[in-house]
Design an enzyme around this catalytic site. Structure first.
Site, mmCIF file in Angstrom:
data_model
loop_
_atom_site.group_PDB
_atom_site.id
_atom_site.type_symbol
_atom_site.label_atom_id
_atom_site.label_comp_id
_atom_site.label_asym_id
_atom_site.label_seq_id
_atom_site.Cartn_x
_atom_site.Cartn_y
_atom_site.Cartn_z
ATOM 1 N N LYS A 1 -1.307 -10.932 54.823
ATOM 2 C CA LYS A 1 -0.231 -10.957 53.745
ATOM 3 C C LYS A 1 -0.808 -10.213 52.543
ATOM 4 C CE LYS A 1 -0.048 -15.919 54.766
ATOM 5 N NZ LYS A 1 -0.627 -17.275 54.285
ATOM 6 N N GLY A 2 -2.002 -9.664 52.454
ATOM 7 C CA GLY A 2 -2.635 -8.985 51.504
ATOM 8 C C GLY A 2 -2.061 -7.856 50.995
ATOM 9 N N GLU B 1 -1.952 -0.957 53.992
ATOM 10 C CA GLU B 1 -3.074 -2.126 54.018
ATOM 11 C C GLU B 1 -3.715 -2.511 52.485
ATOM 12 O OE1 GLU B 1 -4.308 -4.554 55.093
ATOM 13 O OE2 GLU B 1 -5.572 -4.207 56.870
ATOM 14 N N ASP B 2 -3.766 -3.415 52.121
ATOM 15 C CA ASP B 2 -4.423 -3.790 51.001
ATOM 16 C C ASP B 2 -6.012 -3.259 50.869
ATOM 17 O OD1 ASP B 2 -5.772 -5.608 52.844
ATOM 18 O OD2 ASP B 2 -5.409 -7.224 51.631
ATOM 19 N N ASP C 1 -12.132 -2.317 54.788
ATOM 20 C CA ASP C 1 -13.765 -2.868 55.008
ATOM 21 C C ASP C 1 -14.328 -2.422 55.921
ATOM 22 O OD1 ASP C 1 -15.548 -4.618 53.925
ATOM 23 O OD2 ASP C 1 -14.848 -6.385 54.775
ATOM 24 N N LYS D 1 -13.526 -0.011 50.833
ATOM 25 C CA LYS D 1 -15.033 -0.196 50.624
ATOM 26 C C LYS D 1 -15.595 0.565 51.834
ATOM 27 C CE LYS D 1 -14.522 -5.209 50.365
ATOM 28 N NZ LYS D 1 -14.975 -6.474 50.332
ATOM 29 N N PHE E 1 -16.577 -8.593 46.843
ATOM 30 C CA PHE E 1 -15.331 -9.354 47.258
ATOM 31 C C PHE E 1 -14.567 -9.535 46.200
ATOM 32 C CE2 PHE E 1 -12.306 -12.354 48.762
ATOM 33 C CZ PHE E 1 -12.471 -12.292 50.184
ATOM 34 N N VAL E 2 -13.307 -8.639 46.431
ATOM 35 C CA VAL E 2 -12.405 -8.615 45.240
ATOM 36 C C VAL E 2 -10.989 -9.305 45.711
ATOM 37 C CG1 VAL E 2 -13.082 -6.348 44.405
ATOM 38 C CG2 VAL E 2 -11.368 -6.540 46.386
ATOM 39 N N ARG F 1 -3.819 -14.634 44.601
ATOM 40 C CA ARG F 1 -3.184 -13.453 45.203
ATOM 41 C C ARG F 1 -2.086 -12.971 43.908
ATOM 42 N NH1 ARG F 1 -3.233 -12.692 50.668
ATOM 43 N NH2 ARG F 1 -3.301 -14.515 51.997
#
Ligand code: IMP
Length: 180
Positions: free
Chosen positions: A44-45, A100-101, A104, A132, A153-154, A166
């Site tokens: 969902k990001g 993509e959000d 990582d 990242k 972590f964001v 969100r």
């Protein structure tokens, strides 16, 4: 035992996000001039970013979504990626842009690129709002990156911690997130 309330520290303000999304839109529009890319949002990001990005494009586009699970309810990567909701439409012959959000470890994008390639698109490129890079495990990169960020972590602008935060208009570092 009471839980420590989350500490949020603003990393990227909403206005800066909006500016960068506009310039990414310009770049992608130039690169895809005369074509109609098929945008695939990773739920969902990525939906907040994708909603802003399509309006920054000067191109006709089609959109689809897929939903994958790679993280549980905390900040720890399980290392496992699986499809929860697949695409609605075939992508054969299409110029696919995966939205993509955040990149990582890169495992999600590696998995998705391999999966999408089996469906014979004309091309597949990745647009990631955040990167990242220091956390990368899989040898993958995004073709378009909004911001390179440090290993923290964001949350916010569509990104969550345990389905929360969100709705925040800024990207914020979540200080109380479980240490990795
Ligand atoms: P990767 O497979 O390790 O690259 O993980 C990508 C996915 O993990 C992203 O699409 C997010 O859903 C999630 N993720 C990784 N880092 C963060 C973060 O800092 N905040 C929120 N979600 C994250």
């Amino acid at each position: 035992m009471s839980q420590k309330p989350p500490e949020l520290e603003r990393l990227i303000p909403g206005e800066t996000l909006a500016e960068r999304v506009r310039s990414l839109g310009g770049e992608i529009s130039r690169d895809y001039r005369g074509r109609c890319p098929h945008l695939i949002g990773v739920l969902k990001g990525a939906w907040v970013f994708m909603a802003d990005l399509i309006r920054a494009l000067d191109l006709p586009v089609t959109v689809d979504f897929l939903s994958i699970a790679s993280y549980g309810g905390d900040t720890q990567s399980s290392g496992e990626v699986k499809i929860i909701k697949d695409l609605d439409a075939p992508i054969e012959g299409r110029d696919v842009l995966v939205i993509e959000d955040i990149l990582d470890t890169g495992r999600t994008i590696q998995f998705l690129k391999e999966l999408l390639e089996t469906r014979k698109p004309r091309s597949v490129r990745v647009v990631a709002l955040l990167d990242k890079a220091s956390r990368r495990v899989a040898p993958v990169q995004a073709d378009y990156v909004g911001f390179r960020i440090p290993d923290a972590f964001v949350v916010g602008y569509g990104l969550d911690f345990d389905q929360k935060f969100r709705e925040l208009p800024d990207i914020c570092v979540l200080r109380s997130a479980a240490s990795r």
